[in-house]
Design a protein around this motif. Sequence first.
Motif, mmCIF file in Angstrom:
data_model
loop_
_atom_site.group_PDB
_atom_site.id
_atom_site.type_symbol
_atom_site.label_atom_id
_atom_site.label_comp_id
_atom_site.label_asym_id
_atom_site.label_seq_id
_atom_site.Cartn_x
_atom_site.Cartn_y
_atom_site.Cartn_z
ATOM 1 N N GLY A 80 0.813 -1.208 0.000
ATOM 2 C CA GLY A 80 0.000 0.000 0.000
ATOM 3 C C GLY A 80 0.846 1.256 0.000
ATOM 4 O O GLY A 80 0.598 2.195 -0.773
ATOM 5 N N MET A 81 1.879 1.289 0.832
ATOM 6 C CA MET A 81 2.749 2.470 0.899
ATOM 7 C C MET A 81 3.585 2.609 -0.374
ATOM 8 O O MET A 81 3.783 3.716 -0.882
ATOM 9 N N ASP A 82 4.045 1.491 -0.915
ATOM 10 C CA ASP A 82 4.879 1.545 -2.113
ATOM 11 C C ASP A 82 4.072 1.996 -3.331
ATOM 12 O O ASP A 82 4.541 2.817 -4.132
ATOM 13 N N ILE A 83 2.855 1.470 -3.473
ATOM 14 C CA ILE A 83 2.005 1.879 -4.590
ATOM 15 C C ILE A 83 1.585 3.341 -4.429
ATOM 16 O O ILE A 83 1.483 4.080 -5.415
ATOM 17 N N ALA A 84 1.356 3.768 -3.190
ATOM 18 C CA ALA A 84 1.033 5.179 -2.964
ATOM 19 C C ALA A 84 2.148 6.069 -3.489
ATOM 20 O O ALA A 84 1.900 7.081 -4.171
ATOM 21 N N LEU A 85 3.395 5.709 -3.209
ATOM 22 C CA LEU A 85 4.532 6.490 -3.706
ATOM 23 C C LEU A 85 4.589 6.482 -5.223
ATOM 24 O O LEU A 85 4.958 7.480 -5.849
ATOM 25 N N LYS A 100 6.881 10.963 7.568
ATOM 26 C CA LYS A 100 7.754 11.639 6.608
ATOM 27 C C LYS A 100 7.130 11.686 5.218
ATOM 28 O O LYS A 100 7.254 12.688 4.501
ATOM 29 N N MET A 101 6.443 10.608 4.827
ATOM 30 C CA MET A 101 5.754 10.605 3.530
ATOM 31 C C MET A 101 4.681 11.688 3.499
ATOM 32 O O MET A 101 4.552 12.442 2.524
ATOM 33 N N LEU A 102 3.898 11.794 4.568
ATOM 34 C CA LEU A 102 2.819 12.786 4.618
ATOM 35 C C LEU A 102 3.387 14.203 4.597
ATOM 36 O O LEU A 102 2.804 15.116 3.984
ATOM 37 N N ALA A 103 4.524 14.408 5.260
ATOM 38 C CA ALA A 103 5.129 15.737 5.296
ATOM 39 C C ALA A 103 5.690 16.137 3.931
ATOM 40 O O ALA A 103 5.668 17.320 3.577
ATOM 41 N N ARG A 104 6.170 15.171 3.169
ATOM 42 C CA ARG A 104 6.793 15.480 1.882
ATOM 43 C C ARG A 104 5.781 15.670 0.765
ATOM 44 O O ARG A 104 6.060 16.342 -0.234
ATOM 45 N N HIS A 105 4.616 15.040 0.875
ATOM 46 C CA HIS A 105 3.667 15.017 -0.244
ATOM 47 C C HIS A 105 2.335 15.612 0.189
ATOM 48 O O HIS A 105 1.566 14.985 0.923
ATOM 49 N N ALA A 106 2.051 16.808 -0.298
ATOM 50 C CA ALA A 106 0.818 17.502 0.091
ATOM 51 C C ALA A 106 -0.431 16.786 -0.421
ATOM 52 O O ALA A 106 -1.527 16.991 0.109
ATOM 53 N N ASN A 107 -0.281 15.945 -1.465
ATOM 54 C CA ASN A 107 -1.449 15.265 -2.029
ATOM 55 C C ASN A 107 -1.628 13.855 -1.463
ATOM 56 O O ASN A 107 -2.388 13.049 -1.995
ATOM 57 N N THR A 153 13.841 0.977 7.088
ATOM 58 C CA THR A 153 12.553 0.978 6.384
ATOM 59 C C THR A 153 11.472 1.607 7.254
ATOM 60 O O THR A 153 10.633 2.376 6.768
ATOM 61 N N SER A 154 11.476 1.270 8.533
ATOM 62 C CA SER A 154 10.485 1.841 9.457
ATOM 63 C C SER A 154 10.683 3.338 9.634
ATOM 64 O O SER A 154 9.734 4.067 9.932
ATOM 65 N N ASP A 155 11.902 3.789 9.414
ATOM 66 C CA ASP A 155 12.207 5.205 9.605
ATOM 67 C C ASP A 155 11.876 6.043 8.383
ATOM 68 O O ASP A 155 11.358 7.154 8.506
ATOM 69 N N ASP A 156 12.166 5.503 7.179
ATOM 70 C CA ASP A 156 11.941 6.298 5.974
ATOM 71 C C ASP A 156 11.792 5.369 4.763
ATOM 72 O O ASP A 156 12.761 4.819 4.253
ATOM 73 N N MET A 157 10.554 5.212 4.317
ATOM 74 C CA MET A 157 10.244 4.293 3.223
ATOM 75 C C MET A 157 10.833 4.751 1.897
ATOM 76 O O MET A 157 11.084 3.941 1.003
ATOM 77 N N GLU A 158 11.086 6.046 1.772
ATOM 78 C CA GLU A 158 11.544 6.582 0.483
ATOM 79 C C GLU A 158 13.056 6.578 0.324
ATOM 80 O O GLU A 158 13.556 6.592 -0.803
ATOM 81 N N THR A 159 13.787 6.574 1.410
ATOM 82 C CA THR A 159 15.241 6.721 1.300
ATOM 83 C C THR A 159 16.041 5.531 1.832
ATOM 84 O O THR A 159 17.265 5.530 1.712
#
Length: 518
Positions: A260-265, A291-298, A467-473
């Motif tokens: 779910g998180m990966d497809i959202a990205l 962190k994902m919510l803070a980076r992506h306004a949408n 991974t638990s800390d930052d899914m994007e990096t």
Amino acid sequence: MDMAAACVDDVGKPRASRKVCVIGAGMAGLAAARELRREGHAVTVLEQAGDVGGQWLYDPRADDDDEEDPLAAAAAAKPVRVHSSMYASLRLLGPREVMGFSDFQFVPRKSAAGGGGGGANPGRDPRRFPGHREVYLYLRDFYRAAGLTDAVRFNTRVVRVAMAPPPCRGGPGDAMKWVVRSTDAGLWKRCSDDQMAEARCVEEVFDAVIVATGHYSQPKLPSIQGMGDWKRRQLHSHWYRVPDPFRDEVVVLVGCGDSGMDIALDLLAVAREVHLSAKSVEAAATPAMSKMLARHANLHLHPQIERLCDDGRVVFAGGGGVVAADTVMYCTGYRYSFPFLDTEGKVAVDDDDNRVGPLFEHTFPPSLAPWLSFVGIPRKVMVPWFFEAQGRWIAGVLSGRRALPSEEEMTRSVEEFYRARELAGVPKAHTHDVEPHKMYELGEKYCDFPRTEEWKRELMAIISRNTSDDMETFRDRDDDSDNVRRCLQEWYALAEHQAQDEEDPAAAAAQAPVHSSL
């Protein structure tokens, strides 16, 4: 009774060679087939696709290309026609250093700068966390190097596996035998169930059957008020491939797990809005999610969906808001499914709790062991290491070198396991989630399979934390310990030798395999 003591190695006892059918040529099936071959068994692998790889064999098509109502078909547990659930952008969550066979490491092959095409190996991906195609290519390399090219029968769909009647038996000790019915996979995809009854099938008799069909294909759907009446697009993540069809849409993803998180990205770059719905907002609000919510306004996080309205509105529970959505995608996992398997009720899938049982150590049904077994049922295990351990155990039991506990003892062990999980408050749906120490115990207790190296376990702990800390990096971070760095240098020293072997599969198959002794 000590289960490990019961599974002894009968030194000096002549090995029996069995005729064994392995269903599936994915990672689990290939691991099992190689161990069976090593033990001296006659192996036939039946694979419905045209190549090895299983889930890792990416298929750009989706079942909804052919199904009139794929969601209704999934809800009715109708077998999917496209096995793979891979989407185009998927990359590994774990590093390649821990995802290799014990004696055939997942080393990067030489490639042109930039990691794409060109060079000695066009199309290879040397990254530490490569894309899905690199895993498929690695499995194909293993299949050739392990000498399994004559064992796999492609484009073959298994339609029924059942115990043979007594006249088909008569081996040593009147051992159980199995009748396996299969047909051309292309024909199966074109035929209805009624037509399949009249289709040309091949029947073969085997001493034993290993089911290695995976468990990431048959969609598991939630029950949400209004699903049947919602007029806009609904799909399960099994059918997701690329983000383009969702451009400028408002998409609601049900489920905040890894997919779910990966497809959202993946969707954020094209969708107007992406809304994640979680069973528990508190549990979903990890540092990575924050962190994902803070980076992506949408991107937005909501509680569970209360109902879907026929005008396109999605109402979230507990005053979590209302969204006018174009698409609802269910990232809600998969169910175990073996529609071909007829055990007369001795093995069953609990559809409500998604549990396969009874299975001793997630592998052997007590009343049918060792003639029926499963490889790849557990979740949250290190692969293919765990599959190799299961395959070696099964192979040794079939040959007579190792013994299983009695049926009664295995049944008692399963019942005790169920009771212990229940007392610990573990939901039945998590029956096949294996704790790390239990994962390693299986290899040690039952088949002398060596533990995975300590540095690899340390590496996985680091990756899990990142991974638990930052899914994007997390894939780009370099905070390995000194011990892991030292062992990685030694591990990568294997790359040049093994890559040279892979350039010539025939020569590699004739040479001793490369071992990791770190």
